[in-house]
Scaffold this active site. Structure first.
Site, PDB file in Angstrom:
ATOM      1  N   ASP A   1       6.854  -5.851   2.347  1.00 30.34           N
ATOM      2  CA  ASP A   1       6.423  -4.546   1.894  1.00 30.34           C
ATOM      3  C   ASP A   1       5.306  -4.739   0.879  1.00 30.34           C
ATOM      4  O   ASP A   1       5.106  -5.688   0.153  1.00 30.34           O
ATOM      5  CB  ASP A   1       7.762  -3.927   1.120  1.00 30.34           C
ATOM      6  N   ARG A   2       4.470  -3.566   0.818  1.00 32.42           N
ATOM      7  CA  ARG A   2       3.219  -3.467   0.064  1.00 32.42           C
ATOM      8  C   ARG A   2       3.900  -3.824  -1.608  1.00 32.42           C
ATOM      9  O   ARG A   2       3.172  -4.454  -2.228  1.00 32.42           O
ATOM     10  CB  ARG A   2       2.706  -2.333   0.253  1.00 32.42           C
TER      11      ARG A   2
END
Length: 330
Positions: free
Chosen positions: A153-154
Site C-alpha cells: 500500500d501507498r
C-alpha cells in the site's frame, strides 16, 4: 518495450491499433496488459471490450485468463476516450528520486529490493503521475527490464521487490503462489493485545465506493465469488504500550489490505490508518508526531529466484516510526 510505450500513439478514433508482445509482457494476463496500456480508460470499459471480443490476439478472441507470449499480435479496438496528448514527457522532480539510491536493500543482475517510504504508491495512477516503478525506470533509462514483483500500500513502508529479468519475475510469482516467500510486518495498534501468538483466518470481500475507491470488508459469505478470498495471518505480541500494542505479523496469504482489515475487524485498528482506523484517534496522534500509518514490511525470506541461494532481506524501521515507538515506550 511495453513499459515505455508512448500512449498517444496507441489510440485512434477511426481504426484499431495493433501491439506486438515482447519480453516485457511475456506471460502477462491479457486484462493486466490492457489495463497497463490503457491507463486513461476506465477499468470497466477495458473488461467490456474484452468480453465483447473486440480485443483479439493473433486474430482470435481470448478471455481474461489468456497469458501473452512473445510475438503475439494484440488488436486494440478504437476507443473514443480523451487521453493524454501532450507532446512532451513530464519528468519527476529531483526530490522524488533522491531517496532511491539510499534505500536499496539488495541488488544483483536479477533482483532489486528497496525500502519504500510511506507516501509513495508502487505505480502511477489515481491522479499520481509517478509511482515507485516509474521513478526507478526514470533514473535507470538504460535498464532493459524493470517490473514490480508485488505491491504494498501507498501508506505502508518497507520491502518492495523489482525484477530485473523476466525469468526472475516468473519464478518469484510462482514462489508467491505456492507460499514460498515469508513476509513479516510490524505494526502498532490501538488497544491492549494480550495473546502472545494468534492465528487469524477471515474471508475478505473486495468492494468499491461510489467514488470508485477500493474497500475490503470481512464477510461470512463463502459462495464461490471472485471477490471473496480467504485471508490468513499469524500475529505475535512484541510489546504492550498502555493504550497501544506493538505487533509482528507473518503473512500466510497476501490479500489486499489484509492486515489492516483483519486488525480493524478484531477491534485493534492500526494507528494512522486512514481507511479502516480510528479517525479521531489518528487526528490526535498527528499532534503527537505520528503523521502516517504505523505499518512496515520489515522482513522477507526466500530462495533467490535464479540461483536458489537463501536470501534474507530486512528493512529497518523508519525514523518517524522509531521515534514514535520510543516516545510510547518511555
Amino acid at each position: 518495450m511495453a513499459q515505455n510505450t508512448n500512449l498517444k500513439n496507441l489510440f485512434s478514433d477511426e481504426k484499431a491499433t495493433f501491439v506486438l508482445v515482447d519480453e516485457a509482457s511475456e506471460t502477462q494476463k491479457i486484462d493486466n496488459f490492457l489495463l497497463k496500456i490503457l491507463k486513461n480508460v476506465p477499468k470497466s470499459h477495458v473488461y467490456k471490450i474484452l468480453r465483447s471480443g473486440e480485443v483479439r490476439v493473433n486474430k482470435k478472441r481470448v478471455d481474461t485468463t489468456y497469458r501473452l507470449m512473445i510475438g503475439d499480435q494484440v488488436r486494440i479496438p478504437p476507443i473514443a476516450i480523451e487521453v493524454e496528448r501532450t507532446p512532451h514527457v513530464i519528468e519527476p522532480k529531483q526530490q522524488q528520486t533522491d531517496w532511491l539510491d539510499t534505500n536499496i536493500i539488495y541488488e544483483d543482475d536479477a533482483l532489486l529490493a528497496i525500502n519504500k517510504p510511506s507516501g509513495y504508491a508502487v505505480h502511477g495512477g489515481s491522479g499520481l503521475n509517478f509511482g515507485v516503478i516509474e521513478l526507478i525506470r526514470h533514473v535507470r533509462p538504460k535498464a532493459k527490464f524493470l517490473e514490480l514483483v508485488h505491491r504494498i500500500d501507498r501508506e505502508t513502508s518497507g520491502i518492495l521487490l523489482i525484477a530485473k529479468k523476466r525469468s526472475a519475475l516468473v519464478n518469484m510469482h510462482d514462489m508467491m503462489r505456492h507460499n514460498r516467500i515469508e513476509k513479516k510486518y510490524t505494526m502498532m495498534v490501538e488497544g491492549e493485545w494480550t495473546e502472545s501468538k494468534k492465528t487469524v483466518e477471515l474471508m475478505l470481500k473486495k468492494t468499491f465506493t461510489q467514488g470508485g475507491e477500493r474497500r475490503v470488508n470481512v464477510t461470512e459469505d463463502e459462495d464461490d465469488d471472485s471477490q471473496n478470498q480467504m485471508s490468513k495471518t499469524i500475529f505475535y505480541l512484541k510489546k504492550s504500550l498502555g493504550p497501544y500494542t506493538l505487533l509482528e505479523a507473518k503473512l500466510i496469504t497476501g490479500r489486499t489490505h489484509q492486515l489492516r482489515v483483519q486488525l480493524a475487524h478484531l477491534g485493534f485498528p492500526i494507528l494512522g490508518d486512514d481507511k479502516y482506523g480510528d479517525f479521531s484517534l489518528n487526528k490526535a496522534l498527528q499532534k503527537k508526531g505520528l503523521k502516517r500509518m504505523f505499518l512496515h514490511a520489515f522482513s522477507m525470506k526466500m530462495k533467490h529466484p535464479l540461483t536458489e541461494e537463501p536470501l534474507e532481506l530486512r528493512a529497518p524501521l523508519p525514523l518517524e516510526l522509531d521515534a514514535f515507538l520510543s516516545q510510547q515506550a518511555s
